[in-house]
Design a protein around this motif. Sequence first.
Motif, PDB file in Angstrom:
ATOM      1  N   THR A 193       5.802   3.808   0.724  1.00 52.64           N
ATOM      2  CA  THR A 193       5.123   2.582   0.333  1.00 52.64           C
ATOM      3  C   THR A 193       5.488   1.515   1.360  1.00 52.64           C
ATOM      4  N   LEU A 194       4.532   0.661   1.665  1.00 59.68           N
ATOM      5  CA  LEU A 194       4.739  -0.483   2.542  1.00 59.68           C
ATOM      6  C   LEU A 194       4.429  -1.719   1.727  1.00 59.68           C
ATOM      7  N   THR A 195       5.395  -2.629   1.642  1.00 60.89           N
ATOM      8  CA  THR A 195       5.239  -3.826   0.826  1.00 60.89           C
ATOM      9  C   THR A 195       5.564  -5.060   1.639  1.00 60.89           C
ATOM     10  N   TRP A 196       4.719  -6.092   1.524  1.00 56.56           N
ATOM     11  CA  TRP A 196       5.092  -7.397   2.068  1.00 56.56           C
ATOM     12  C   TRP A 196       5.571  -8.262   0.908  1.00 56.56           C
ATOM     13  N   LEU A 200       9.435  -0.791   4.233  1.00 60.38           N
ATOM     14  CA  LEU A 200       8.920   0.567   4.204  1.00 60.38           C
ATOM     15  C   LEU A 200       9.907   1.389   3.392  1.00 60.38           C
ATOM     16  N   ARG A 201       9.426   1.967   2.288  1.00 58.91           N
ATOM     17  CA  ARG A 201      10.283   2.717   1.375  1.00 58.91           C
ATOM     18  C   ARG A 201       9.723   4.114   1.151  1.00 58.91           C
ATOM     19  N   CYS A 228       0.835  -1.193   0.000  1.00 62.78           N
ATOM     20  CA  CYS A 228       0.000   0.000   0.000  1.00 62.78           C
ATOM     21  C   CYS A 228       0.873   1.247   0.000  1.00 62.78           C
ATOM     22  N   THR A 229       0.224   2.379  -0.221  1.00 60.81           N
ATOM     23  CA  THR A 229       0.879   3.677  -0.180  1.00 60.81           C
ATOM     24  C   THR A 229       0.415   4.414   1.067  1.00 60.81           C
ATOM     25  N   ILE A 230       1.348   5.052   1.749  1.00 63.16           N
ATOM     26  CA  ILE A 230       1.051   5.865   2.929  1.00 63.16           C
ATOM     27  C   ILE A 230       1.406   7.292   2.548  1.00 63.16           C
ATOM     28  N   ASP A 231       0.394   8.066   2.215  1.00 66.74           N
ATOM     29  CA  ASP A 231       0.562   9.428   1.724  1.00 66.74           C
ATOM     30  C   ASP A 231       0.409  10.409   2.882  1.00 66.74           C
TER      31      ASP A 231
END
Length: 135
Positions: free
Chosen positions: A109-112, A76-77, A45-48
């Motif tokens: 962005t948070l990616t698993w 977390l990028r 997901c995106t964390i804006d």
Amino acid sequence: MKLKKNVLMFLILLLSVSVLPLQAGATVSDTWPVRFTNIGTYDGCTIDNHGGGNIVVRIKQWGVHSGEKASTRWDLRKLDGGALVKRKYVTSDFNSNITFYDIPRGDYTLTWVAETNNDTNGWYYVISPGADIFR
């Protein structure tokens, strides 16, 4: 005498309210799946507009077959440029939170990412101060 008692009660009430900790508004995302059958599968997901502070990820993941455990890497990028900010591993069936501490204001962005070929099922959601969180 009754007036003094009322004034005293008012002052006690005022004092008790003034020492309550103030909390910044936090956004809670929708709940999204953590499902995979192959190593390297990913989603996120995106964390804006993260307001600064901690980002909490509530995760429940489990291996579908007996003896097979779920295993994911959480990255977390920075949204602009994709630089890795923090990484965490969840290397078993899991039903708890992971926290990325002291994250500066910004967009992320948070990616698993699947770390095994074990069939896995689960879900996650994200909590971030003041952010818009979407897939």
